[in-house]
Design a protein around this motif. Structure first.
Motif, short mmCIF file in Angstrom:
data_model
loop_
_atom_site.label_atom_id
_atom_site.label_comp_id
_atom_site.label_asym_id
_atom_site.label_seq_id
_atom_site.Cartn_x
_atom_site.Cartn_y
_atom_site.Cartn_z
N GLU A 1 -13.87 8.11 8.31
CA GLU A 1 -13.47 6.99 7.46
C GLU A 1 -13.87 5.66 8.11
OE1 GLU A 1 -12.33 7.75 4.54
OE2 GLU A 1 -11.87 5.75 3.81
N HIS B 1 -4.41 -3.38 3.47
CA HIS B 1 -5.13 -4.52 2.88
C HIS B 1 -4.73 -5.84 3.53
CE1 HIS B 1 -6.56 -1.76 -0.03
NE2 HIS B 1 -5.37 -1.52 -0.55
N LYS C 1 -7.89 -1.26 13.99
CA LYS C 1 -9.19 -1.15 13.31
C LYS C 1 -10.30 -1.59 14.27
CE LYS C 1 -7.67 -2.10 8.55
NZ LYS C 1 -7.62 -3.12 7.50
N THR D 1 0.84 -1.21 0.00
CA THR D 1 0.00 0.00 0.00
C THR D 1 0.87 1.25 0.00
OG1 THR D 1 -1.62 -1.23 1.28
CG2 THR D 1 -1.96 1.13 1.12
N LEU E 1 -8.59 6.39 -4.51
CA LEU E 1 -7.79 7.21 -3.57
C LEU E 1 -6.36 6.71 -3.46
CD1 LEU E 1 -10.22 8.02 -0.60
CD2 LEU E 1 -9.46 9.52 -2.43
N GLU E 2 -6.18 5.42 -3.67
CA GLU E 2 -4.82 4.86 -3.58
C GLU E 2 -4.01 5.11 -4.85
OE1 GLU E 2 -4.65 0.82 -2.26
OE2 GLU E 2 -6.01 1.26 -0.62
N TRP F 1 -7.37 2.45 7.44
CA TRP F 1 -8.28 1.68 6.59
C TRP F 1 -7.70 1.32 5.25
CZ3 TRP F 1 -11.67 -0.25 9.62
CH2 TRP F 1 -11.99 0.45 10.79
N ARG F 2 -6.59 1.92 4.88
CA ARG F 2 -6.00 1.59 3.57
C ARG F 2 -5.12 0.34 3.65
NH1 ARG F 2 -9.22 5.20 2.63
NH2 ARG F 2 -10.40 3.29 2.89
N THR G 1 1.93 2.33 -3.41
CA THR G 1 1.00 3.02 -4.31
C THR G 1 0.44 4.30 -3.71
OG1 THR G 1 -0.78 1.61 -3.47
CG2 THR G 1 0.23 0.94 -5.54
N ASP G 2 0.32 4.34 -2.40
CA ASP G 2 -0.28 5.50 -1.74
C ASP G 2 0.78 6.16 -0.86
OD1 ASP G 2 -1.70 7.30 -0.23
OD2 ASP G 2 -3.29 5.93 0.33
N GLU G 3 1.36 7.23 -1.37
CA GLU G 3 2.48 7.83 -0.64
C GLU G 3 2.05 8.55 0.64
OE1 GLU G 3 3.10 12.05 -2.97
OE2 GLU G 3 4.18 10.31 -3.71
N LEU G 4 0.75 8.79 0.79
CA LEU G 4 0.26 9.42 2.02
C LEU G 4 -0.14 8.40 3.08
CD1 LEU G 4 -1.94 12.34 0.62
CD2 LEU G 4 0.41 12.44 1.43
N ASP H 1 -7.61 7.73 11.57
CA ASP H 1 -8.93 7.48 10.96
C ASP H 1 -9.16 8.47 9.82
OD1 ASP H 1 -11.40 6.48 10.45
OD2 ASP H 1 -12.35 7.28 12.26
N THR H 2 -8.35 8.37 8.78
CA THR H 2 -8.41 9.33 7.66
C THR H 2 -8.44 8.57 6.33
OG1 THR H 2 -6.01 9.40 7.49
CG2 THR H 2 -7.03 11.02 8.95
N ASN H 3 -8.54 9.35 5.24
CA ASN H 3 -8.55 8.76 3.89
C ASN H 3 -7.32 7.89 3.62
OD1 ASN H 3 -10.94 9.71 2.77
ND2 ASN H 3 -10.05 11.71 2.34
N HIS H 4 -6.18 8.27 4.21
CA HIS H 4 -4.94 7.54 3.95
C HIS H 4 -4.38 6.90 5.24
CE1 HIS H 4 -4.83 9.13 -0.11
NE2 HIS H 4 -5.21 10.28 0.41
N GLN I 1 -2.53 10.84 -5.00
CA GLN I 1 -2.72 11.49 -3.73
C GLN I 1 -2.52 13.00 -3.82
OE1 GLN I 1 -0.12 8.84 -3.75
NE2 GLN I 1 -1.91 7.53 -3.75
N LEU J 1 -11.09 1.10 16.73
CA LEU J 1 -11.87 2.18 16.11
C LEU J 1 -13.34 1.79 15.93
CD1 LEU J 1 -9.28 3.39 13.50
CD2 LEU J 1 -10.39 4.86 15.15
#
Lengths: 285, 123
Positions: free
Chosen positions: B8, A224, A247, A179, B83-84, A221-222, A182-185, A215-218, B87, A250
């Motif tokens: 989220e 996997h 998780k 993750t 979103l992934e 929960w990102r 692919t998702d740098e944040l 508990d944010t977009n990045h 960014q 939360l």
């Protein structure tokens, strides 16, 4: 001396005084001031029984190519400085015995998901920035506690997060995480595991602040649950487990955790400190 | 799916709940068309049989529920994937808003279809 005895001594000395074999080290090289793009350079290194990858890299640096840059410090798997990708897997160079790789060619390259400073050295700024974001410290209102008292915590409470305290911030999990690639944040396994470690600590009352960070977009929960982070950890930490536990906190225990009163301070001074004999002239404690 | 309307964790909690509900409702839906069907499976897919099912209030309600669950689960899942991929603040906002609207459009259009059939009309 019989031939058998001579052979026995020869076998014993092999790996101690004589190299067991020569291994080809294929090392990632990149000097941003000079090179347009990275390349691999080969070096032949004599390998003894307990030669580590770090030993081999330092052999290259001192004997074959002094321009090679490698970061290291303790040489015993404690400081977490020498993390790199060795034969395709994230490992600590100082803990990896070359012969255990069972290969005549050893490929060494810098960690993934972090900018390369030079050769095998990566810039850990994004890693530590994310670590700081989750407030990895005990948060409580009464910070001015007595120096000789401790906060009461049972062994069971301690064992809930003890495993995660072994983290040495070497960045191997961060490099292995798909993750993060692919998702740098994305906060990454190390930061999220630390968020769980401090939130679950009964001495802490900073759950609300930490939950806001994860508990944010990045955030949490990102993940996997690929489990690569736990597979490469050199200290046996299980960040994948910690993230799933976070998780759960939360989803099921958010309010309870946010309102939880932190562990009380002991009303007895610590015995260890009572035995200390302070030198003459030492300020009264 | 709104922009910072929900936490989220709430969005993901709904994602898990809808996923589970889709599995259960999907199984019941499939079973209703096969094992529990009085006539054989071929007839279950005939135009007249399908329209007849829409006019049944229990069937129409189940289809509406299925539609609502799928609309949320699919578009929130798609939002997470998008979103992934990239960014930045603008992208995040655009993805959140687009997926919310897309889910809403599918839900409303599907509801319209179910309602029209139930009232004896056609799509």
């Amino acid at each position: 001396m019989s031939e058998t005895e001579r052979m026995a001594i020869s076998t014993t000395l092999e790996g101690v005084e004589k190299p067991v074999k020569t291994v080809m080290f294929r090392v990632f090289r990149f000097n941003p001031e000079k090179d347009e793009k990275p390349y691999y350079k080969d070096y032949e290194v004599p390998i003894y029984r307990f030669t580590t990858v770090l030993d081999a890299l330092l052999y290259i640096k001192y004997n074959l190519d002094p321009t090679l840059s490698v970061r290291y410090s303790c040489r015993m798997g404690v400081c977490g400085s020498c993390g790199m990708i060795i034969n395709g897997k994230e490992r600590l160079a100082c803990k990896t015995i070359v012969l255990s790789l069972n290969s005549n060619i050893v490929t060494v390259r810098p960690l993934n998901n972090l900018p390369v400073v030079r050769d095998l050295i990566t810039d850990f700024t994004p890693f530590f920035d994310k670590h700081k974001q989750v407030k990895p410290y005990i948060i409580r209102d009464d910070v001015e506690a007595h120096y000789d008292r401790e906060f009461i915590q049972s062994m069971d409470e301690l064992m809930e997060f003890m495993m995660i305290t072994n983290c040495i911030k070497c960045g191997l999990c961060y490099s292995a995480c798909p993750t993060t690639a692919t998702d740098e944040l994305f906060l990454g396994p190390q930061a999220l595991a630390q968020a769980y470690r401090y939130t679950i600590d009964t001495r802490d009352s900073g759950a609300k602040e930490r939950f806001e960070a994860v508990d944010t977009n990045h955030g949490v929960w990102r993940c996997h649950f690929a489990g690569a982070c736990s597979a490469v950890c050199p200290k046996g930490v299980d960040p994948a487990f910690a993230i799933q536990q976070l998780k759960k906190l939360l989803l099921y225990r958010r309010k309870k955790m946010e309102k939880r009163a932190p562990a009380h301070e002991s009303n007895k001074p610590r015995e260890l400190l009572k035995k200390v004999e302070y030198p003459e002239g030492w300020p009264e404690q | 799916m709104g922009v910072d309307v929900m936490r989220e964790s709430t969005l993901m909690w709904l994602q898990y709940i809808t996923g589970l509900a889709i599995l259960v409702l999907g199984a019941i839906h499939f079973a209703s068309l096969t094992f529990f069907q009085v006539s054989n499976y071929d007839q279950a897919l005939l135009y007249g049989t399908v329209v007849g099912r829409y006019t049944n209030i229990a069937w129409a309600s189940a289809l509406e529920l299925f539609l609502a669950l799928l609309s949320y689960h699919v578009f929130n899942g798609f939002r997470v994937i998008l979103l992934e991929l990239r960014q930045d603040g603008l992208w995040t906002k655009a993805v959140n808003v687009t997926m919310f609207l897309a889910g809403l459009v599918v839900l409303l259009y599907g509801t319209r279809t179910i309602a029209l059939f139930m009232m004896g009309g056609g799509a």
